[in-house]
Design an enzyme around this catalytic site. Structure first.
Site, PDB file in Angstrom:
ATOM      1  N   LYS A 172       0.889  -1.164  -0.229  1.00  0.00           N
ATOM      2  CA  LYS A 172      -0.051   0.227   0.087  1.00  0.00           C
ATOM      3  C   LYS A 172       0.937   0.976   0.021  1.00  0.00           C
ATOM      4  O   LYS A 172       1.644   1.545   1.153  1.00  0.00           O
ATOM      5  CB  LYS A 172      -0.966  -0.103   1.316  1.00  0.00           C
ATOM      6  N   GLU A 246       9.361   0.931  11.037  1.00  0.00           N
ATOM      7  CA  GLU A 246      10.407   2.214  10.909  1.00  0.00           C
ATOM      8  C   GLU A 246       9.672   3.589  11.039  1.00  0.00           C
ATOM      9  O   GLU A 246       8.905   4.044  10.009  1.00  0.00           O
ATOM     10  CB  GLU A 246      11.070   2.062   9.676  1.00  0.00           C
ATOM     11  N   CYS A 280      13.745  10.614   7.339  1.00  0.00           N
ATOM     12  CA  CYS A 280      13.614  10.208   8.910  1.00  0.00           C
ATOM     13  C   CYS A 280      14.732  10.351   9.798  1.00  0.00           C
ATOM     14  O   CYS A 280      14.603  10.635  10.917  1.00  0.00           O
ATOM     15  CB  CYS A 280      13.475   8.542   8.983  1.00  0.00           C
ATOM     16  N   GLU A 379       9.534  15.685  16.092  1.00  0.00           N
ATOM     17  CA  GLU A 379      10.067  15.581  14.659  1.00  0.00           C
ATOM     18  C   GLU A 379       9.422  16.787  13.754  1.00  0.00           C
ATOM     19  O   GLU A 379       8.259  16.979  13.910  1.00  0.00           O
ATOM     20  CB  GLU A 379       9.563  14.310  13.849  1.00  0.00           C
TER      21      GLU A 379
HETATM   22  P1  NAD Z   1       2.450   8.424   7.792  1.00  0.00           P
HETATM   23  O1  NAD Z   1       2.405   7.564   8.815  1.00  0.00           O
HETATM   24  O2  NAD Z   1       1.190   9.800   7.698  1.00  0.00           O
HETATM   25  O3  NAD Z   1       2.132   7.276   6.518  1.00  0.00           O
HETATM   26  C1  NAD Z   1       2.800   6.357   6.257  1.00  0.00           C
HETATM   27  C2  NAD Z   1       1.888   5.199   5.231  1.00  0.00           C
HETATM   28  O4  NAD Z   1       1.224   4.813   6.277  1.00  0.00           O
HETATM   29  C3  NAD Z   1       1.239   5.879   4.055  1.00  0.00           C
HETATM   30  O5  NAD Z   1       1.295   4.737   3.066  1.00  0.00           O
HETATM   31  C4  NAD Z   1      -0.308   6.107   4.828  1.00  0.00           C
HETATM   32  O6  NAD Z   1      -1.137   5.960   3.846  1.00  0.00           O
HETATM   33  C5  NAD Z   1      -0.341   4.897   5.863  1.00  0.00           C
HETATM   34  N1  NAD Z   1      -1.255   4.854   6.783  1.00  0.00           N
HETATM   35  C6  NAD Z   1      -1.747   6.226   7.245  1.00  0.00           C
HETATM   36  N2  NAD Z   1      -2.550   6.140   8.335  1.00  0.00           N
HETATM   37  C7  NAD Z   1      -2.755   4.540   8.346  1.00  0.00           C
HETATM   38  C8  NAD Z   1      -3.312   3.656   9.181  1.00  0.00           C
HETATM   39  N3  NAD Z   1      -4.191   4.343  10.156  1.00  0.00           N
HETATM   40  N4  NAD Z   1      -3.395   2.597   8.976  1.00  0.00           N
HETATM   41  C9  NAD Z   1      -2.620   1.841   7.894  1.00  0.00           C
HETATM   42  N5  NAD Z   1      -1.662   2.709   7.183  1.00  0.00           N
HETATM   43  C10 NAD Z   1      -1.822   4.001   7.485  1.00  0.00           C
HETATM   44  O7  NAD Z   1       4.019   8.828   7.300  1.00  0.00           O
HETATM   45  P2  NAD Z   1       4.476   9.651   6.400  1.00  0.00           P
HETATM   46  O8  NAD Z   1       3.754  11.249   6.267  1.00  0.00           O
HETATM   47  O9  NAD Z   1       3.881   9.216   5.018  1.00  0.00           O
HETATM   48  O10 NAD Z   1       6.060   9.626   6.420  1.00  0.00           O
HETATM   49  C11 NAD Z   1       6.470  10.473   7.119  1.00  0.00           C
HETATM   50  C12 NAD Z   1       6.950   9.837   8.485  1.00  0.00           C
HETATM   51  O11 NAD Z   1       7.591   8.723   8.135  1.00  0.00           O
HETATM   52  C13 NAD Z   1       7.942  10.680   9.195  1.00  0.00           C
HETATM   53  O12 NAD Z   1       7.674  10.523  10.723  1.00  0.00           O
HETATM   54  C14 NAD Z   1       9.275  10.012   9.120  1.00  0.00           C
HETATM   55  O13 NAD Z   1      10.178  10.049   9.940  1.00  0.00           O
HETATM   56  C15 NAD Z   1       8.903   8.345   8.738  1.00  0.00           C
HETATM   57  N6  NAD Z   1       9.907   7.855   8.194  1.00  0.00           N
HETATM   58  C16 NAD Z   1      10.649   6.695   8.911  1.00  0.00           C
HETATM   59  C17 NAD Z   1      11.576   6.004   8.021  1.00  0.00           C
HETATM   60  C18 NAD Z   1      12.597   5.120   9.081  1.00  0.00           C
HETATM   61  O14 NAD Z   1      12.991   4.261   8.114  1.00  0.00           O
HETATM   62  N7  NAD Z   1      12.608   5.038  10.005  1.00  0.00           N
HETATM   63  C19 NAD Z   1      11.921   6.503   6.777  1.00  0.00           C
HETATM   64  C20 NAD Z   1      11.153   7.504   5.947  1.00  0.00           C
HETATM   65  C21 NAD Z   1      10.027   8.056   6.784  1.00  0.00           C
END
Ligand code: NAD
Length: 490
Positions: A172, A246, A280, A379
């Site tokens: 997804k 992650e 991240c 963050e």
């Molecule tokens: P997000 O949590 O908003 O969304 C990530 C994914 O989860 C998307 O595909 C979204 O559609 C899905 N999602 C959202 N709500 C959901 C739910 N209730 N159930 C299942 N899936 C759901 O994050 P984002 O804005 O896409 O990414 C930014 C965040 O990701 C930042 O906090 C960043 O630090 C983190 N990040 C971490 C790493 C790592 O490796 N640690 C790498 C990249 C980004």
């Protein structure tokens, strides 16, 4: 252009025909209609992945290696097209998007070989004529939920080890970057057996949660925010699913007084502003020794002013627009809150007026920071660097450990004792000395504390996608003395 889901190697509309807009963050134009999928679409994809699992997991590791290599080759062959898609849907400079494709191909190659190595171990037997084999097995269907900031390389971090271990996949993608993954399956995954890789687009709460809750998906691998990670962990707990998470970070940089401050400032500037601060492991806080603080901060501000923001397709561009209007608003809100709480903007701090359109935000440096401010504790995921003075390594370590996050940390020093003291005492999954945001595909990557559970990269990522089984073999085929009744056994 209207897009579809990719299920069983076929394109299919979302069952209820709903779509949402894909937007180019540089031109602010709508570039795509993307399926807003729901439960029936997820069910179809999981069914396809389940059906494909028997044959895929039954291949030899060498046969799977050949498929993964062809994914890698196809990715490289179509690198320019894929990189353009990344740039157009989330604003990353084209040259950086190209390196993302290279990373993806490298993950595929690395895990294609790594999975040919050990599939278990032999432990010391408990009886003379017995054996204890430990065998690693794939889980089945892996649910992959992917963020938008590095859509294809972060997809690769999950897909490559999961497939190499013998699992099949339902992905997804993020709403913001679905096209990169849809173009990738179209260009790279066509030769895969049907059902091994499936992509279902849509919103987190609908498509994402259905995937997390699906009874035939025993493992979820997620990259994204801490908030969503907690929600997924709660949902997964209902069925006691395996999760690897992650999550976000608030990575500190510690600048010691024995360094060349110009070098430390350049590294910090890159680490805070690359990908518009949407990494991240971005530099999210700086702690600098007081006696070099002014010199360092002046140098950092000068470097920040030199960063070229612009058209992602222009080779001279260092940093493109923020990935979405939501991300631009997030940066504006973070800066406004920091100013309200008393921080001083040294450069940037606002939406860029360089272009009439585009979600550009100026690289921003703050000082006059206090420990309890949100800009230190939460963050920002934006091009914002707050700088604070410190007086000792102990103080720096205490500050570095003061947030709920524990993803990464960088220390600039030439003093090995300071470097290793910090490395040993700071609670984070990665510590970089003198070179921020460095990764090694063969070394584990992930978070401590609320930055995550589990690891990507290295052998550790392969282990995330394999269950462990003990096989006990007795080859002394005789009655045992402890079995019920006296049957004359020994
Ligand atoms: P997000 O949590 O908003 O969304 C990530 C994914 O989860 C998307 O595909 C979204 O559609 C899905 N999602 C959202 N709500 C959901 C739910 N209730 N159930 C299942 N899936 C759901 O994050 P984002 O804005 O896409 O990414 C930014 C965040 O990701 C930042 O906090 C960043 O630090 C983190 N990040 C971490 C790493 C790592 O490796 N640690 C790498 C990249 C980004």
């Amino acid at each position: 252009m209207i897009y579809k889901n990719f299920i069983n190697n076929r394109w299919s509309d979302a069952e209820f025909g709903k779509t949402f807009d894909g937007v180019n963050p540089f031109t602010e134009e709508i570039i795509a209609q993307i399926p807003a999928s729901s439960e029936p679409d997820i069910n179809n994809a999981v069914r396809a992945a389940q059906a494909a699992f028997k044959d895929w997991s039954g291949l030899t590791a060498g046969e799977r290696r050949d498929f993964l290599r062809s994914l890698a080759n196809n990715s490289r062959q179509h690198a320019e097209t894929l990189a353009k898609t990344i740039s157009s849907e989330m604003g990353k400079p084209f040259k950086d998007a190209l390196t993302e494709i290279d990373d993806l191909a490298e993950y595929l190659e690395y895990y294609s070989e790594l999975a040919r190595d050990q599939v278990g171990r032999l432990v010391a037997p408990v009886d003379q004529k017995s054996m204890s084999l430990v065998q690693y097995e794939p889980y089945g269907v892996v649910g992959c939920i992917i963020p938008w900031n590095y859509p294809l390389s972060l997809m690769g971090w999950k897909l490559a080890p999961a497939l190499a271990a013998g699992n099949t996949i339902v992905m997804k993608p993020s709403e913001v970057s679905s096209l990169s993954i849809l173009h990738w399956v179209e260009l790279a995954a066509r030769e895969m057996p049907p059902g091994v890789i499936n992509v279902v687009t849509g919103f987190g709460q609908e498509a994402g949660e259905t995937l997390v809750k699906h009874p035939h998906v025993p493992i979820i691998t997620f990259t994204g925010s801490v908030r969503t990670g907690k929600r997924i962990a709660r949902l997964a707990a209902e069925n006691l699913k395996k999760v690897s998470l992650e999550l976000g970070g608030k990575d500190p940089v510690i600048v010691c007084d024995d360094v060349d401050v110009e070098i430390a400032a350049r590294g910090t500037c890159w680490g805070g502003f690359v990908n518009a601060g949407q990494v991240c492991t971005s530099v999210e806080r700086v702690y600098v020794y007081e006696n070099v603080a002014k010199k360092f901060t002046d140098a950092l501000v000068e470097e920040a002013k030199k960063v070229k923001i612009g058209d992602p397709m222009d080779d001279a561009t260092d940093v493109g627009p923020m990935a979405s209007m939501a991300q631009l608003n997030n940066a504006i809100e973070k800066v406004n809150l920091a100013k309200e709480q008393g921080c001083r903007v040294l450069t940037g701090g606002k939406r860029s007026d360089k272009y009439i359109k585009g979600y550009f935000f100026e690289p921003t440096v703050f000082d006059k920071i206090k420990d309890e401010m949100d800009i230190v504790t939460e963050e920002s995921f934006s091009p914002i660097i707050p700088v604070q003075k410190i007086h000792s390594m102990n103080e720096a370590i205490e500050m570095a450990n003061s947030t709920k996050y524990g993803l990464g940390c960088t220390v600039f020093t030439k003093d090995i004792e300071r470097a290793l003291t910090a490395a040993n005492k700071i609670k984070s999954g990665t510590i970089c000395i003198n070179n921020p945001l460095m990764e090694n595909i063969a070394a584990p990557f992930g978070g401590m504390k609320q930055s995550g559970i589990g690891r990507e990269h290295g052998i550790e990522a392969l282990e995330e996608f394999r269950e462990v089984k003990h096989i006990f073999i007795d080859y002394d085929y005789r009655n045992k003395s402890w079995w019920f009744g006296d049957k004359g056994g020994q």
